[in-house]
Structures are given as structure tokens and as C-alpha cells.
Scaffold this active site. Sequence first.
Site, PDB file in Angstrom:
ATOM      1  N   LYS A  96       0.849  -1.193   0.000  1.00 23.67           N
ATOM      2  CA  LYS A  96       0.000   0.000   0.000  1.00 23.67           C
ATOM      3  C   LYS A  96       0.875   1.230   0.000  1.00 23.67           C
ATOM      4  CE  LYS A  96      -4.460   0.972   0.471  1.00 23.67           C
ATOM      5  NZ  LYS A  96      -5.557   0.064   0.112  1.00 23.67           N
TER       6      LYS A  96
HETATM    7  N1  GLU Z   1      -7.336   0.301  -3.258  1.00 23.75           N
HETATM    8  C1  GLU Z   1      -8.097  -0.874  -3.512  1.00 23.75           C
HETATM    9  C2  GLU Z   1      -8.118  -1.774  -2.298  1.00 23.75           C
HETATM   10  O1  GLU Z   1      -7.926  -1.338  -1.187  1.00 23.75           O
HETATM   11  C3  GLU Z   1      -7.656  -1.576  -4.791  1.00 23.75           C
HETATM   12  C4  GLU Z   1      -6.260  -2.061  -4.791  1.00 23.75           C
HETATM   13  C5  GLU Z   1      -5.787  -2.560  -6.142  1.00 23.75           C
HETATM   14  O2  GLU Z   1      -6.564  -2.590  -7.076  1.00 23.75           O
HETATM   15  O3  GLU Z   1      -4.605  -2.911  -6.219  1.00 23.75           O
HETATM   16  O4  GLU Z   1      -8.421  -2.928  -2.395  1.00 23.75           O
END
Ligand code: GLU
Length: 399
Positions: A96
Site C-alpha cells: 500500500k
Molecule cells: N485500493 C483498492 C483496495 O484497497 C484496490 C487495490 C488494487 O486494485 O490494487 O483494495
Amino acid sequence: MLDTAQSLIRRAGRQLNLSDEDIEQILKINAEHIFEIKLSSGKSLQAYRVQHNNKLGPYKGGIRFHPHVDLDEVRALATLMSMKTAAVGLPLGGGKGGVAVDPRSLSQQELEELSRKYVQYLYPHIGPDKDVPAPDVNTNATIIDWMVDEYTKVSGDTTKASFTGKSVKNGGSLGRDAATGRGGVIALSELLKAKGLVNKGLTYAILGFGNVGSFFATVAANNYPQWRLIAAGDSTASLLDNAGLDAMQLSKLKSAGGHFLGSKQAKQITNDELIGLSVDVLVLAALENAITKDNMAKVKAKIIVEMANGPIDETAHDFLSSKGVIILPDIIANSGGVIVSYLEWVQNRRGENWDEKKVNLKLKRYLTQAVLGVLSVSKELQVDLTEAAFIQAIRRLNS
Ligand code: GLU
């Protein structure tokens, strides 16, 4: 927030009789990139990318721009991403990113400069086979398009598989923008099917009417007209109409930059009042820690769908669970986004562009299997759905 995520992993690990050593191995974060981005306007912003686990595939997870971003939050969200990709059976890991900034305080030029500088710093550590970022809170296809463009310039990689959540004209997948909301509807309908309730009428409320919440409501209105949206909240206020709100109208108001505060469309209530409504289903699509010990006793819903990451802290989770509230956990309920991100990455790598029907069918297949798996683990081990989802993830990570 990290405490809650880690504690859920420990619990699931113990349920599986893993040794403390094995559990610590799952909790371990592989790499943390912490850096400062200086804008030409003189502003200096704190940025992060945390890479938690890549045992099952490249790190995968969004980048958020929000004033509350800090290392603890990014670590927690990266950890949850590894659990999410594993729980739904994707060949991806978890990571993240985030920048501590209120993007509304930046000009369009500053936003672009920030997005590009984020990539200039991070590019040796990311890429189609290493770490594939995507949008998250306050980031979108425009920002991702700048990032891909910058990545292509500095790395020479032209596959565009370095990021997902791109605009469709720039290699993004059809269905990606709606995927998280659509996935939530699929997950809830599978849960209701298992309980013999899918065709019954129900009332529901949504806290958080951004991209995820608004697509949840519009997809639900199209597919399950018997589900009545009686309240919806954004960061300014909530709207209540027992006869049912028009999801499409609310979503138009939001995409035109409007707010619920002062809106004449329905009666206005506070977000805390929304949380305490007597609805069948409460959808939490705002930010983390929406329900904690401070407001958990107010909840009257029978089912909670966690569309945000970590919207219920550990104390509130245990309290609600002991009261018989069914919590559809974030790592399953909001996994539609990363599932379609995975499908976008596959299309980019194969040089293909699938139609929306194909994307949605595949999304449905992944999610249905994930929910059925979690329901069966929950029955097998007599644990709640959150614990079952973490067990499903850890079994995959440890196999
Ligand atoms: N931000 C989204 C999540 O928390 C998508 C993450 C992604 O597509 O890599 O799942």
C-alpha cells in the site's frame, strides 16, 4: 489500525494451530519506503510505500492521498491487501502507498507534480513483476495515468502493466471504476443466498458515498430493486428517506461535486444517526474506524458490509459479533477492486482488451467462490466470517 489487522491474523493463525514463529512470519513486512516529496511551490509532503508480502505474486495495492495517512495506517492497509489477495485466490501479494496530504488543498499542477514525483522516487521498487499500485482513497484514473506515464518515461516499460486503475483509453479495464461497489453487491447477495434471503426485501444504509458507495448503490438498484436504500452519508451529512433514496440521483449529485449537507433531496441526519438506524444492512464505505467502542452500542443493523478497509475496530468487531451481527469482512466485501485490477494487469500483459461483460463475469466468479469458501470455513470451524476470511487467506499463504 495495525493492531486490529495483526490481531485478526494472530487469531486465525492460532485457529490453524500455527506456531508463533509462523504467525510472526505472516505479520512481517518485507520493505518500507518512506520519503519526502518536495513540490516546486515549496510544499513538502510525507510519502510512503509499504510492501508487506509477495509470496503469492507481485505486491499489489492502492495509493491514497489523505491528511491522515501515516506509517501505521499504510502498514495496516498493506497487511490487509496481502490477506485480501490471498483470501480471494489471486496470484498477487500485498502492499500500500500513501501521501499525507489533502488533495483539495493542491492545484491541478501540484497534484500532477506530486503524482509524478512519487513515481520518480519509487520506480526502482515497483513494476509489473515487482509491485503494481492502483487507486485508493482520493486517487483516480487521472492520477494513475500520470503515474504510468512517468513510470514509462523512467523505466522504458511500455506494457502499462505497472499500475492498474488507468483510464480505459490508456490501458485501463472496462468495469474497473465500478468494480469495488459491484463486488460488494455480489458478496452481499451471495451471503443472502446462503441464508435464503436474497429475494426478500430489505432496507439498507450506506456510510460513505464516494466512488465505492455510489457504485454499490447504483449496481444494487439495477440488480436488486427489492433492496431499499433509506439513508446515505458523505463526509458532510447523511440523507434519510424511509420510502427509499434514488441512488442514481445521489450519485449524479456527488459526481458533479455536490455534497449532502444542505441538499434538499431528503431529510438530513448526522452520520452517527445513520450508524444507529434500524436497517437490515449497514454498508460502511467511508474510512477506517467508523465503528469503535464509542458508537458500537448504537448499531441496530443485522448485517454489516465492510466496503472500506478496516471500518470496524477490534473491540467493536467482537462486541457486534457477540450480539449476532453478521459482518461481511473488508478483505472479501471490497475485493472487487483488486480482482478487476488483476484482470486489467492480465489484459495489459497479453495485449488484450476484454468487453465489460467478460470482466464482470470473471469478477462474479472470483467473488462467489471467495464468499462460498468463507461461508464453508465459518461453518467448518464455527468462527465468524472475519475469522473465516483470514483463515482462508492464511491457508493459501501457507500452502
Ligand atoms: N485500493 C483498492 C483496495 O484497497 C484496490 C487495490 C488494487 O486494485 O490494487 O483494495
